[in-house]
Design a protein around this motif. Structure first.
Motif, mmCIF file in Angstrom:
data_model
loop_
_atom_site.group_PDB
_atom_site.id
_atom_site.type_symbol
_atom_site.label_atom_id
_atom_site.label_comp_id
_atom_site.label_asym_id
_atom_site.label_seq_id
_atom_site.Cartn_x
_atom_site.Cartn_y
_atom_site.Cartn_z
ATOM 1 N N ILE A 73 0.851 -1.192 0.000
ATOM 2 C CA ILE A 73 0.000 0.000 0.000
ATOM 3 C C ILE A 73 0.889 1.245 0.000
ATOM 4 O O ILE A 73 0.658 2.193 -0.733
ATOM 5 C CB ILE A 73 -0.951 0.004 1.216
ATOM 6 N N GLY A 74 1.904 1.211 0.816
ATOM 7 C CA GLY A 74 2.868 2.310 0.894
ATOM 8 C C GLY A 74 4.212 1.859 0.374
ATOM 9 O O GLY A 74 4.427 0.678 0.093
ATOM 10 N N PRO A 75 5.142 2.791 0.251
ATOM 11 C CA PRO A 75 6.487 2.433 -0.216
ATOM 12 C C PRO A 75 7.184 1.482 0.758
ATOM 13 O O PRO A 75 6.826 1.418 1.936
ATOM 14 C CB PRO A 75 7.215 3.769 -0.300
ATOM 15 N N SER A 76 8.181 0.754 0.256
ATOM 16 C CA SER A 76 8.906 -0.191 1.108
ATOM 17 C C SER A 76 9.765 0.557 2.124
ATOM 18 O O SER A 76 10.126 1.721 1.932
ATOM 19 C CB SER A 76 9.793 -1.103 0.264
ATOM 20 N N ILE A 80 11.960 4.017 1.570
ATOM 21 C CA ILE A 80 11.818 5.174 2.457
ATOM 22 C C ILE A 80 13.177 5.552 3.045
ATOM 23 O O ILE A 80 13.578 6.721 3.018
ATOM 24 C CB ILE A 80 10.796 4.877 3.576
ATOM 25 N N ALA A 81 13.896 4.565 3.570
ATOM 26 C CA ALA A 81 15.202 4.831 4.174
ATOM 27 C C ALA A 81 16.172 5.412 3.155
ATOM 28 O O ALA A 81 16.890 6.380 3.449
ATOM 29 C CB ALA A 81 15.772 3.545 4.774
ATOM 30 N N LYS A 82 16.189 4.866 1.952
ATOM 31 C CA LYS A 82 17.096 5.366 0.912
ATOM 32 C C LYS A 82 16.773 6.812 0.559
ATOM 33 O O LYS A 82 17.669 7.656 0.463
ATOM 34 C CB LYS A 82 17.013 4.490 -0.336
ATOM 35 N N MET A 83 15.503 7.120 0.398
ATOM 36 C CA MET A 83 15.097 8.471 0.025
ATOM 37 C C MET A 83 15.473 9.479 1.117
ATOM 38 O O MET A 83 15.997 10.548 0.834
ATOM 39 C CB MET A 83 13.594 8.520 -0.248
ATOM 40 N N TYR A 84 15.223 9.118 2.368
ATOM 41 C CA TYR A 84 15.554 10.032 3.467
ATOM 42 C C TYR A 84 17.062 10.215 3.603
ATOM 43 O O TYR A 84 17.525 11.319 3.881
ATOM 44 C CB TYR A 84 14.914 9.581 4.782
ATOM 45 N N LYS A 85 17.831 9.153 3.390
ATOM 46 C CA LYS A 85 19.295 9.275 3.431
ATOM 47 C C LYS A 85 19.797 10.124 2.275
ATOM 48 O O LYS A 85 20.606 11.027 2.461
ATOM 49 C CB LYS A 85 19.956 7.894 3.373
ATOM 50 N N ASP A 86 19.326 9.824 1.065
ATOM 51 C CA ASP A 86 19.786 10.544 -0.131
ATOM 52 C C ASP A 86 19.474 12.033 -0.052
ATOM 53 O O ASP A 86 20.263 12.860 -0.506
ATOM 54 C CB ASP A 86 19.158 9.961 -1.405
ATOM 55 N N VAL A 103 8.703 10.790 -0.147
ATOM 56 C CA VAL A 103 8.840 9.496 -0.805
ATOM 57 C C VAL A 103 7.737 9.268 -1.828
ATOM 58 O O VAL A 103 8.007 9.042 -2.991
ATOM 59 C CB VAL A 103 8.879 8.339 0.219
ATOM 60 N N ASP A 104 6.496 9.295 -1.403
ATOM 61 C CA ASP A 104 5.373 9.035 -2.302
ATOM 62 C C ASP A 104 4.221 9.977 -1.935
ATOM 63 O O ASP A 104 3.266 9.566 -1.280
ATOM 64 C CB ASP A 104 4.939 7.575 -2.189
ATOM 65 N N PRO A 105 4.319 11.248 -2.345
ATOM 66 C CA PRO A 105 3.296 12.223 -1.965
ATOM 67 C C PRO A 105 1.870 11.809 -2.340
ATOM 68 O O PRO A 105 0.921 12.226 -1.685
ATOM 69 C CB PRO A 105 3.707 13.494 -2.713
ATOM 70 N N SER A 106 1.712 10.969 -3.357
ATOM 71 C CA SER A 106 0.367 10.545 -3.755
ATOM 72 C C SER A 106 -0.304 9.691 -2.673
ATOM 73 O O SER A 106 -1.523 9.591 -2.636
ATOM 74 C CB SER A 106 0.414 9.777 -5.077
ATOM 75 N N GLN A 107 0.461 9.087 -1.796
ATOM 76 C CA GLN A 107 -0.083 8.249 -0.718
ATOM 77 C C GLN A 107 -0.202 8.999 0.610
ATOM 78 O O GLN A 107 -0.567 8.420 1.629
ATOM 79 C CB GLN A 107 0.806 7.016 -0.512
ATOM 80 N N PHE A 108 0.083 10.290 0.579
ATOM 81 C CA PHE A 108 0.103 11.086 1.812
ATOM 82 C C PHE A 108 -1.247 11.074 2.536
ATOM 83 O O PHE A 108 -1.291 10.990 3.763
ATOM 84 C CB PHE A 108 0.537 12.515 1.508
#
Length: 138
Positions: A73-76, A80-86, A103-108
């Motif tokens: 349903i949401g990102p893995s 999430i960890a990769k995006m926040y680190k990057d 990460v996935d604003p469409s699921q906010f």
């Protein structure tokens, strides 16, 4: 159509939350025995990653929408960890509802329902969740 999908996601999250609460209650007994066997030691002997994993699978209700290595349903968790680190972003700030999704604003909208849970968490708990996510990063 978007409203119908949103309602479906909310109902799914509620159903999954009930299941995770039932499972969480079943695992409470071994944790109590572990704490009881450590007489003289502080009650908090878990690492931040262990605390985060417990919250992820239990009261945090995260596992109902997020899997470690695949999008559900949401990102893995790994994504999430990769995006926040990057992006050198603050995951704890997001979980408090103080920053925008990256990460996935469409699921906010779906995630907003869980802010009641994450906003009630202590700083230690939120940092534990963050540590758990980063421990799963590739």
């Amino acid at each position: 159509m978007k409203k119908a999908i949103l309602i479906l996601f909310v109902l799914l999250a509620i159903a999954c939350k009930k299941e995770s609460q039932e499972n969480f209650g079943k695992t409470a007994a071994p944790e109590k025995s572990e704490e009881a066997s450590s007489e003289g030691m502080p009650a908090q002997t878990k690492t931040p990653e262990q605390l985060g994993e417990q919250l992820f699978n239990g009261k945090g209700n995260c596992a109902s929408c997020h899997q470690v290595d695949v999008k559900s349903i949401g990102p893995s968790v790994q994504e999430i960890a990769k995006m926040y680190k990057d992006k050198n972003s603050d995951m704890v700030s997001f979980l408090r509802g103080e920053s925008d999704p990256i990460v996935d604003p469409s699921q906010f909208e779906v995630m907003k329902a869980n802010f009641a849970i994450t906003k009630a968490m202590s700083d230690e708990e939120l940092k534990g969740l963050e540590a758990y996510f980063y421990s799963k990063a590739k």
